[in-house]
Design a protein around this motif. Structure first.
Motif, PDB file in Angstrom:
ATOM      1  N   ILE A  62       0.853  -1.182   0.000  1.00  0.00           N
ATOM      2  CA  ILE A  62       0.000   0.000   0.000  1.00  0.00           C
ATOM      3  C   ILE A  62       0.890   1.233   0.000  1.00  0.00           C
ATOM      4  CG2 ILE A  62      -1.730   1.327   1.283  1.00  0.00           C
ATOM      5  CD1 ILE A  62      -2.797  -1.266   2.390  1.00  0.00           C
ATOM      6  N   CYS A  63       0.556   2.212  -0.820  1.00  0.00           N
ATOM      7  CA  CYS A  63       1.372   3.422  -0.918  1.00  0.00           C
ATOM      8  C   CYS A  63       1.400   4.152   0.423  1.00  0.00           C
ATOM      9  CB  CYS A  63       0.822   4.343  -2.008  1.00  0.00           C
ATOM     10  SG  CYS A  63       1.789   5.846  -2.239  1.00  0.00           S
ATOM     11  N   ASP A  64       2.615   4.470   0.899  1.00  0.00           N
ATOM     12  CA  ASP A  64       2.757   5.155   2.185  1.00  0.00           C
ATOM     13  C   ASP A  64       2.072   6.517   2.185  1.00  0.00           C
ATOM     14  OD1 ASP A  64       4.252   2.996   2.875  1.00  0.00           O
ATOM     15  OD2 ASP A  64       6.195   3.990   2.728  1.00  0.00           O
ATOM     16  N   ARG A  65       2.015   7.159   1.033  1.00  0.00           N
ATOM     17  CA  ARG A  65       1.417   8.493   0.966  1.00  0.00           C
ATOM     18  C   ARG A  65      -0.100   8.459   1.178  1.00  0.00           C
ATOM     19  NH1 ARG A  65       5.296  11.921  -1.301  1.00  0.00           N
ATOM     20  NH2 ARG A  65       6.954  10.839  -2.427  1.00  0.00           N
ATOM     21  N   SER A  66      -0.707   7.281   1.053  1.00  0.00           N
ATOM     22  CA  SER A  66      -2.160   7.180   1.168  1.00  0.00           C
ATOM     23  C   SER A  66      -2.601   6.561   2.487  1.00  0.00           C
ATOM     24  CB  SER A  66      -2.714   6.334   0.018  1.00  0.00           C
ATOM     25  OG  SER A  66      -2.256   4.994   0.114  1.00  0.00           O
ATOM     26  N   GLN A  67      -1.688   6.437   3.449  1.00  0.00           N
ATOM     27  CA  GLN A  67      -2.049   5.834   4.730  1.00  0.00           C
ATOM     28  C   GLN A  67      -1.309   6.528   5.857  1.00  0.00           C
ATOM     29  OE1 GLN A  67       1.177   2.157   4.245  1.00  0.00           O
ATOM     30  NE2 GLN A  67      -0.888   1.713   4.894  1.00  0.00           N
ATOM     31  N   PRO A  68      -1.841   6.445   7.086  1.00  0.00           N
ATOM     32  CA  PRO A  68      -1.156   7.072   8.222  1.00  0.00           C
ATOM     33  C   PRO A  68       0.107   6.311   8.586  1.00  0.00           C
ATOM     34  CG  PRO A  68      -3.064   5.834   8.974  1.00  0.00           C
ATOM     35  CD  PRO A  68      -3.119   5.833   7.468  1.00  0.00           C
ATOM     36  N   ALA A  69       0.978   6.978   9.317  1.00  0.00           N
ATOM     37  CA  ALA A  69       2.216   6.350   9.767  1.00  0.00           C
ATOM     38  C   ALA A  69       1.901   5.164  10.667  1.00  0.00           C
ATOM     39  CB  ALA A  69       3.080   7.358  10.511  1.00  0.00           C
ATOM     40  N   PRO A  70       2.656   4.078  10.556  1.00  0.00           N
ATOM     41  CA  PRO A  70       2.384   2.899  11.395  1.00  0.00           C
ATOM     42  C   PRO A  70       2.570   3.199  12.866  1.00  0.00           C
ATOM     43  CG  PRO A  70       4.493   2.668  10.256  1.00  0.00           C
ATOM     44  CD  PRO A  70       3.826   3.875   9.669  1.00  0.00           C
ATOM     45  N   VAL A  71       1.689   2.619  13.677  1.00  0.00           N
ATOM     46  CA  VAL A  71       1.755   2.818  15.121  1.00  0.00           C
ATOM     47  C   VAL A  71       2.769   1.849  15.706  1.00  0.00           C
ATOM     48  CG1 VAL A  71       0.435   2.810  17.265  1.00  0.00           C
ATOM     49  CG2 VAL A  71      -0.644   3.533  15.138  1.00  0.00           C
ATOM     50  N   THR A  72       3.704   2.374  16.485  1.00  0.00           N
ATOM     51  CA  THR A  72       4.770   1.548  17.065  1.00  0.00           C
ATOM     52  C   THR A  72       4.496   1.192  18.517  1.00  0.00           C
ATOM     53  OG1 THR A  72       6.009   3.552  17.652  1.00  0.00           O
ATOM     54  CG2 THR A  72       6.508   2.524  15.526  1.00  0.00           C
ATOM     55  N   ALA A 125      -4.642   6.091  14.544  1.00  0.00           N
ATOM     56  CA  ALA A 125      -3.568   6.407  13.602  1.00  0.00           C
ATOM     57  C   ALA A 125      -3.974   7.535  12.675  1.00  0.00           C
ATOM     58  CB  ALA A 125      -3.208   5.155  12.778  1.00  0.00           C
ATOM     59  N   VAL A 126      -5.245   7.508  12.200  1.00  0.00           N
ATOM     60  CA  VAL A 126      -5.716   8.569  11.324  1.00  0.00           C
ATOM     61  C   VAL A 126      -5.751   9.891  12.070  1.00  0.00           C
ATOM     62  CG1 VAL A 126      -7.713   9.393  10.031  1.00  0.00           C
ATOM     63  CG2 VAL A 126      -7.023   6.999   9.854  1.00  0.00           C
ATOM     64  N   GLY A 127      -6.125   9.850  13.337  1.00  0.00           N
ATOM     65  CA  GLY A 127      -6.164  11.079  14.128  1.00  0.00           C
ATOM     66  C   GLY A 127      -4.801  11.701  14.304  1.00  0.00           C
ATOM     67  N   ARG A 128      -3.747  10.892  14.159  1.00  0.00           N
ATOM     68  CA  ARG A 128      -2.401  11.427  14.292  1.00  0.00           C
ATOM     69  C   ARG A 128      -1.774  11.631  12.923  1.00  0.00           C
ATOM     70  NH1 ARG A 128      -2.176   7.633  18.564  1.00  0.00           N
ATOM     71  NH2 ARG A 128      -1.215   6.118  17.201  1.00  0.00           N
ATOM     72  N   GLY A 129      -2.559  12.075  11.959  1.00  0.00           N
ATOM     73  CA  GLY A 129      -2.045  12.314  10.617  1.00  0.00           C
ATOM     74  C   GLY A 129      -1.235  13.607  10.567  1.00  0.00           C
ATOM     75  N   ASN A 130      -1.399  14.345   9.468  1.00  0.00           N
ATOM     76  CA  ASN A 130      -0.691  15.595   9.324  1.00  0.00           C
ATOM     77  C   ASN A 130      -1.054  16.556  10.455  1.00  0.00           C
ATOM     78  OD1 ASN A 130       0.624  14.787   7.055  1.00  0.00           O
ATOM     79  ND2 ASN A 130      -0.765  15.790   5.632  1.00  0.00           N
ATOM     80  N   ILE A 131      -0.050  17.216  11.005  1.00  0.00           N
ATOM     81  CA  ILE A 131      -0.252  18.196  12.061  1.00  0.00           C
ATOM     82  C   ILE A 131       0.094  19.558  11.484  1.00  0.00           C
ATOM     83  CG2 ILE A 131       0.459  18.947  14.346  1.00  0.00           C
ATOM     84  CD1 ILE A 131       1.183  16.077  14.969  1.00  0.00           C
ATOM     85  N   TYR A 132      -0.828  20.513  11.580  1.00  0.00           N
ATOM     86  CA  TYR A 132      -0.593  21.846  11.067  1.00  0.00           C
ATOM     87  C   TYR A 132      -0.394  22.802  12.239  1.00  0.00           C
ATOM     88  CZ  TYR A 132      -2.372  19.620   6.886  1.00  0.00           C
ATOM     89  OH  TYR A 132      -2.549  18.760   5.843  1.00  0.00           O
ATOM     90  N   TYR A 133       0.621  23.627  12.148  1.00  0.00           N
ATOM     91  CA  TYR A 133       1.064  24.455  13.266  1.00  0.00           C
ATOM     92  C   TYR A 133       0.415  25.834  13.191  1.00  0.00           C
ATOM     93  CZ  TYR A 133       4.369  20.704  13.923  1.00  0.00           C
ATOM     94  OH  TYR A 133       4.916  19.467  14.120  1.00  0.00           O
ATOM     95  N   PHE A 134      -0.897  25.873  13.449  1.00  0.00           N
ATOM     96  CA  PHE A 134      -1.627  27.128  13.366  1.00  0.00           C
ATOM     97  C   PHE A 134      -1.190  28.104  14.454  1.00  0.00           C
ATOM     98  CE2 PHE A 134      -5.266  29.685  14.816  1.00  0.00           C
ATOM     99  CZ  PHE A 134      -5.487  30.426  13.670  1.00  0.00           C
ATOM    100  N   ILE A 135      -1.209  27.653  15.708  1.00  0.00           N
ATOM    101  CA  ILE A 135      -0.880  28.546  16.822  1.00  0.00           C
ATOM    102  C   ILE A 135       0.584  28.994  16.772  1.00  0.00           C
ATOM    103  CG2 ILE A 135      -0.690  28.701  19.340  1.00  0.00           C
ATOM    104  CD1 ILE A 135      -3.192  27.022  19.554  1.00  0.00           C
ATOM    105  N   PRO A 136       1.571  28.088  16.569  1.00  0.00           N
ATOM    106  CA  PRO A 136       2.952  28.560  16.481  1.00  0.00           C
ATOM    107  C   PRO A 136       3.189  29.559  15.348  1.00  0.00           C
ATOM    108  CG  PRO A 136       2.905  26.197  16.842  1.00  0.00           C
ATOM    109  CD  PRO A 136       1.499  26.611  16.574  1.00  0.00           C
ATOM    110  N   VAL A 137       2.608  29.289  14.175  1.00  0.00           N
ATOM    111  CA  VAL A 137       2.788  30.207  13.050  1.00  0.00           C
ATOM    112  C   VAL A 137       2.155  31.555  13.358  1.00  0.00           C
ATOM    113  CG1 VAL A 137       2.179  30.628  10.637  1.00  0.00           C
ATOM    114  CG2 VAL A 137       2.998  28.388  11.332  1.00  0.00           C
ATOM    115  N   MET A 138       0.929  31.534  13.878  1.00  0.00           N
ATOM    116  CA  MET A 138       0.244  32.778  14.205  1.00  0.00           C
ATOM    117  C   MET A 138       1.002  33.564  15.265  1.00  0.00           C
ATOM    118  SD  MET A 138      -3.675  33.342  15.564  1.00  0.00           S
ATOM    119  CE  MET A 138      -3.311  32.459  17.095  1.00  0.00           C
TER     120      MET A 138
END
Length: 237
Positions: A62-72, A125-138
């Motif tokens: 499965i393409c890594d770009r289409s799935q969340p990072a594996p949980v360790t 795992a899906v909940g821990r997908g991409n994290i966007y830094y709204f507060i730090p950037v702002m």
């Protein structure tokens, strides 16, 4: 004039250095991540993939770009073993007691528990997908804006220079956001397969956040202009 330029550069580097110390490693990790960054928006895209960016580092077809990072996390493994042991014990006892229907019921219970565990793990795992830094950037842009405003108020440089700095920042953030957005559209709609050595979606969103924050500064600068426009419209009605 040279002294003022040196002070401005030093002040901006100071703000960037402070922000990098707190959030730099996390932002760099998120930006370089390949997980959940499919340019076509696919989920669990099987081999050979729908675009030229197919990559499979964990060899699960499965393409890594289409799935969340594996949980360790190893916790589910420790809890799964007793459940299997208990299920096996119940099956053995049911067989020895001569109850043929218990085997299927125990198996169904075990399968249901396993499905629940897998579903929960996938949602986490899906909940821990991409994290966007709204507060730090702002917060970083507001701090930098306050710094340049104070320097202009102290006559280190002109107010016009202060506004020019933020006009340039607005232009750069808008160009980055628009360019990343165009690449995503081309990849999704026309299957162009354009790939860059970083997470396109991540930087598209981050540049959009920066552009939005600086746009608020510009609205505050010209609030009288917008009030006049609204008054004119009210009079026309």
């Amino acid at each position: 004039m040279r002294k003022k330029i040196v002070i401005i550069i030093f002040a901006l580097l100071l703000v960037i250095g402070i922000a990098g110390t707190f959030w730099g490693p996390s932002i760099a990790l998120a930006a370089s991540s390949i997980w959940n960054s499919c340019p076509k928006g696919r989920v669990n895209d099987p081999y050979p993939g729908d675009c030229h960016d197919y990559i499979d580092t964990n060899k699960d077809k499965i393409c890594d770009r289409s799935q969340p990072a594996p949980v360790t996390n190893a916790a589910p493994k420790t809890t799964a073993a007793p459940a299997t042991s208990i299920s096996s014990a119940l099956v053995d006892s049911s067989i020895s007691s001569g109850n043929p229907g218990a085997d299927s019921s125990v198996s169904a219970v075990g399968a249901g528990a396993a499905d629940t565990d897998v579903t929960a793990g996938t949602e986490n795992a899906v909940g821990r997908g991409n994290i966007y830094y709204f507060i730090p950037v702002m917060a970083g842009f507001i701090a930098a804006y306050c710094l340049t405003w104070i320097l202009s108020a102290k006559k280190v440089f002109k107010t016009l220079t202060h506004r020019k700095i933020w006009n340039v920042i607005l232009l750069v953030s808008a160009l980055v956001s628009v360019l990343m957005g165009l690449i995503l559209v081309l990849n999704i709609d026309f299957n162009t397969g354009i790939s860059l050595p970083f997470n396109i979606i991540f930087w598209h969103v981050e540049a959009g956040i920066a552009m939005s924050v600086v746009a608020i500064f510009h609205i505050v600068w010209h609030w009288r202009y917008f009030v006049k426009i609204l008054k004119v419209k009210e009079q026309e009605k």
